[in-house]
Design a protein around this motif. Structure first.
Motif, mmCIF file in Angstrom:
data_model
loop_
_atom_site.group_PDB
_atom_site.id
_atom_site.type_symbol
_atom_site.label_atom_id
_atom_site.label_comp_id
_atom_site.label_asym_id
_atom_site.label_seq_id
_atom_site.Cartn_x
_atom_site.Cartn_y
_atom_site.Cartn_z
ATOM 1 N N ILE A 115 43.602 27.169 -34.345
ATOM 2 C CA ILE A 115 44.236 25.975 -34.899
ATOM 3 C C ILE A 115 43.240 25.355 -35.864
ATOM 4 C CG2 ILE A 115 45.016 23.632 -34.335
ATOM 5 C CD1 ILE A 115 45.871 24.911 -31.558
ATOM 6 N N ASP A 116 43.688 25.018 -37.060
ATOM 7 C CA ASP A 116 42.768 24.498 -38.068
ATOM 8 C C ASP A 116 42.286 23.091 -37.747
ATOM 9 O OD1 ASP A 116 42.768 26.652 -40.187
ATOM 10 O OD2 ASP A 116 44.912 26.285 -40.032
ATOM 11 N N LEU A 117 43.187 22.229 -37.297
ATOM 12 C CA LEU A 117 42.840 20.837 -37.022
ATOM 13 C C LEU A 117 43.516 20.429 -35.721
ATOM 14 C CD1 LEU A 117 41.394 18.320 -38.229
ATOM 15 C CD2 LEU A 117 43.571 17.709 -39.297
ATOM 16 N N TYR A 118 42.712 20.046 -34.720
ATOM 17 C CA TYR A 118 43.244 19.743 -33.396
ATOM 18 C C TYR A 118 42.968 18.279 -33.076
ATOM 19 C CZ TYR A 118 44.712 21.018 -28.621
ATOM 20 O OH TYR A 118 45.391 21.145 -27.428
ATOM 21 N N TYR A 119 44.056 17.538 -32.833
ATOM 22 C CA TYR A 119 43.971 16.105 -32.578
ATOM 23 C C TYR A 119 43.983 15.780 -31.094
ATOM 24 C CZ TYR A 119 45.311 14.879 -37.430
ATOM 25 O OH TYR A 119 45.363 14.711 -38.796
ATOM 26 N N ALA A 120 43.176 14.814 -30.721
ATOM 27 C CA ALA A 120 43.413 14.069 -29.492
ATOM 28 C C ALA A 120 44.491 13.050 -29.845
ATOM 29 C CB ALA A 120 42.140 13.370 -29.035
ATOM 30 N N HIS A 121 45.691 13.241 -29.303
ATOM 31 C CA HIS A 121 46.876 12.522 -29.776
ATOM 32 C C HIS A 121 46.865 11.062 -29.338
ATOM 33 C CE1 HIS A 121 51.480 13.104 -30.623
ATOM 34 N NE2 HIS A 121 50.948 12.146 -31.350
ATOM 35 N N TYR A 122 46.540 10.823 -28.086
ATOM 36 C CA TYR A 122 46.434 9.472 -27.530
ATOM 37 C C TYR A 122 45.171 9.395 -26.690
ATOM 38 C CZ TYR A 122 51.264 8.658 -28.933
ATOM 39 O OH TYR A 122 52.405 8.513 -29.674
ATOM 40 N N ASP A 123 44.597 8.217 -26.629
ATOM 41 C CA ASP A 123 43.361 8.040 -25.877
ATOM 42 C C ASP A 123 43.604 8.220 -24.380
ATOM 43 O OD1 ASP A 123 40.736 7.516 -25.275
ATOM 44 O OD2 ASP A 123 40.740 5.458 -26.027
ATOM 45 N N ASP A 124 42.576 8.645 -23.699
ATOM 46 C CA ASP A 124 42.565 8.773 -22.244
ATOM 47 C C ASP A 124 41.309 8.067 -21.762
ATOM 48 O OD1 ASP A 124 42.336 9.474 -19.597
ATOM 49 O OD2 ASP A 124 42.638 11.629 -19.905
ATOM 50 N N GLU A 125 41.475 6.849 -21.298
ATOM 51 C CA GLU A 125 40.322 6.028 -20.955
ATOM 52 C C GLU A 125 39.592 6.501 -19.713
ATOM 53 O OE1 GLU A 125 41.439 1.935 -20.942
ATOM 54 O OE2 GLU A 125 41.954 1.926 -23.072
ATOM 55 N N SER A 126 40.154 7.484 -19.019
ATOM 56 C CA SER A 126 39.419 8.070 -17.881
ATOM 57 C C SER A 126 38.283 8.968 -18.373
ATOM 58 C CB SER A 126 40.369 8.874 -16.990
ATOM 59 O OG SER A 126 40.737 10.111 -17.598
ATOM 60 N N GLN A 127 38.301 9.289 -19.647
ATOM 61 C CA GLN A 127 37.287 10.164 -20.229
ATOM 62 C C GLN A 127 36.325 9.349 -21.088
ATOM 63 O OE1 GLN A 127 37.344 13.740 -19.553
ATOM 64 N NE2 GLN A 127 38.671 12.764 -18.034
ATOM 65 N N SER A 128 35.038 9.524 -20.864
ATOM 66 C CA SER A 128 34.046 8.844 -21.684
ATOM 67 C C SER A 128 33.996 9.488 -23.066
ATOM 68 C CB SER A 128 32.666 8.930 -21.037
ATOM 69 O OG SER A 128 32.196 10.274 -21.059
ATOM 70 N N ALA A 129 33.396 8.775 -24.007
ATOM 71 C CA ALA A 129 33.228 9.339 -25.338
ATOM 72 C C ALA A 129 32.425 10.629 -25.274
ATOM 73 C CB ALA A 129 32.548 8.318 -26.246
ATOM 74 N N GLN A 130 31.452 10.677 -24.411
ATOM 75 C CA GLN A 130 30.624 11.874 -24.260
ATOM 76 C C GLN A 130 31.449 13.051 -23.729
ATOM 77 O OE1 GLN A 130 29.827 8.820 -23.167
ATOM 78 N NE2 GLN A 130 28.116 8.311 -24.545
ATOM 79 N N GLN A 131 32.329 12.777 -22.770
ATOM 80 C CA GLN A 131 33.181 13.845 -22.230
ATOM 81 C C GLN A 131 34.145 14.368 -23.288
ATOM 82 O OE1 GLN A 131 34.533 11.407 -18.878
ATOM 83 N NE2 GLN A 131 33.827 12.987 -17.457
ATOM 84 N N LEU A 132 34.744 13.463 -24.059
ATOM 85 C CA LEU A 132 35.663 13.887 -25.107
ATOM 86 C C LEU A 132 34.944 14.733 -26.147
ATOM 87 C CD1 LEU A 132 37.605 10.535 -25.613
ATOM 88 C CD2 LEU A 132 38.509 12.635 -24.593
ATOM 89 N N ALA A 133 33.766 14.298 -26.540
ATOM 90 C CA ALA A 133 33.005 15.045 -27.542
ATOM 91 C C ALA A 133 32.695 16.448 -27.043
ATOM 92 C CB ALA A 133 31.721 14.292 -27.875
ATOM 93 N N GLN A 134 32.315 16.583 -25.787
ATOM 94 C CA GLN A 134 31.970 17.890 -25.235
ATOM 95 C C GLN A 134 33.200 18.785 -25.104
ATOM 96 O OE1 GLN A 134 28.578 18.925 -24.251
ATOM 97 N NE2 GLN A 134 29.760 20.801 -24.635
ATOM 98 N N THR A 135 34.304 18.204 -24.617
ATOM 99 C CA THR A 135 35.528 18.986 -24.410
ATOM 100 C C THR A 135 36.020 19.611 -25.711
ATOM 101 O OG1 THR A 135 36.244 17.676 -22.507
ATOM 102 C CG2 THR A 135 37.960 18.827 -23.743
ATOM 103 N N PHE A 136 36.091 18.827 -26.758
ATOM 104 C CA PHE A 136 36.622 19.340 -28.017
ATOM 105 C C PHE A 136 35.599 20.215 -28.740
ATOM 106 C CE2 PHE A 136 39.836 16.393 -26.943
ATOM 107 C CZ PHE A 136 40.979 16.729 -27.656
ATOM 108 N N HIS A 137 34.321 19.912 -28.588
ATOM 109 C CA HIS A 137 33.290 20.785 -29.156
ATOM 110 C C HIS A 137 33.388 22.177 -28.545
ATOM 111 C CE1 HIS A 137 29.349 22.237 -30.493
ATOM 112 N NE2 HIS A 137 29.134 22.609 -29.240
#
Length: 314
Positions: A115-137
């Motif tokens: 997939i060329d561009l993958y969006y986090a569509h809506y925020d999930d406040e159970s996930q920290s910014a660090q967790q989101l960064a790692q998951t998508f990386h």
């Protein structure tokens, strides 16, 4: 697009895929996609949830239509594909486990291996910014996605994700998808808005609802026009004299420059500095004014007139 850049400069327009499998059946969707690519377009935007809201649908229909199109036309290299996770009850939230399962589901429906561009569509406040960064990386590292993007996050949460990714040496999000149009300016404009964030971090901006659910096509000129339309629930907030006054001003400018109202509305966004607006078309005929938008010529007076006419939405 061999270099997989975020936007094709030949046609700064993103084709919205929300109609595929909803208001456009597969044959109609194929015709729209053919016309878009023939006109020089390439960037197509969808989401795993499209279009769960339609009677008889469950979600995933748009991606399935797109996958069938790519398989039939064998033109994956000609298309820049964007899709999303986190807005569908079928794959809720942005936990690492859910995101990894969701991207695999999307890849299967899209019949592609990236997939060329993958969006986090809506925020999930159970996930920290660090967790989101790692998951998508991790998805980038696995070569399942090329670029990361965010939609329906606050500017503060987007900034936190970017900061966390930079601090940890992870892939930094490169695009945002805010709600921005003549009929929705408040979230984007201003010192704390999405526009300021995009400028600060050099993010590509692909606004959704660029035509305000069809309001800015100019077809809704009186209150009775809002009755019985497919998007009545989305349009009802504009069904008042304020919305009608904006449409009247938009149509006036369109008449003066010899363009369709939709093209003028999209060109206004381009003048405001967005990378490319997202707009949908049910048929190739509906696509024509969207494709023409980058070539619409608006004077400074026209822009000032539209700015004034849309002040109620600041």
């Amino acid at each position: 697009m061999a270099d997989r850049q975020l936007m094709n400069p030949e046609l700064p327009l993103v084709l919205g895929g929300n109609t595929f499998g909803w208001t456009s059946n597969e044959e109609e969707s194929f015709a729209v996609l053919d016309a878009f690519l023939e006109a020089g377009g390439s960037h197509v935007d969808t989401a795993d949830q499209y279009s769960f809201w339609a009677p008889g649908n469950n979600g995933g229909e748009s991606e399935t239509v797109l996958g069938n199109y790519l398989a039939a036309r064998r033109n994956r290299d000609d298309m820049f594909l964007a899709t999303k996770v986190g807005g569908w009850d079928g794959r809720p939230g942005l936990s690492a486990e859910n995101v990894k399962a969701a991207v695999d589901d999307s890849l299967t429906r899209l019949q592609t291996d990236y997939i060329d561009l993958y969006y986090a569509h809506y925020d999930d406040e159970s996930q920290s910014a660090q967790q989101l960064a790692q998951t998508f990386h991790d998805l980038v590292e696995d070569r399942k996605i090329r670029h990361i993007a965010m939609s329906n996050f606050t500017p503060q949460r987007q900034a936190a994700w970017i900061a966390a990714a930079k601090e940890a040496g992870l892939t930094v999000p490169s695009a945002i998808q805010p709600n921005y149009s003549l009929a929705h300016r408040s979230d984007y404009e201003g010192p704390q808005g999405f526009g300021a964030l995009a400028e600060q971090h050099q993010l590509a901006v692909f606004p959704y609802a660029s035509l305000a659910s069809g309001l800015l096509t100019g077809k809704y000129r009186k209150l009775a026009d809002f009755e019985g339309v497919a998007r009545e629930g989305m349009l009802e907030k504009f069904a008042d004299q304020t919305g009608l006054a904006l449409v009247d001003s938009l149509v006036q400018v369109a008449d003066e420059v010899g363009a369709e109202p939709a093209g003028v509305a999209l060109k206004w966004l381009l003048v405001k500095g967005v990378t490319a607006p997202i707009a949908s078309a049910r048929t190739p005929e509906q696509l024509k004014p969207l494709i023409a938008a980058p070539n619409v010529e608006l004077s400074g007076d026209h822009i000032a007139h539209l700015d004034k006419a849309s002040e109620a939405y600041l």
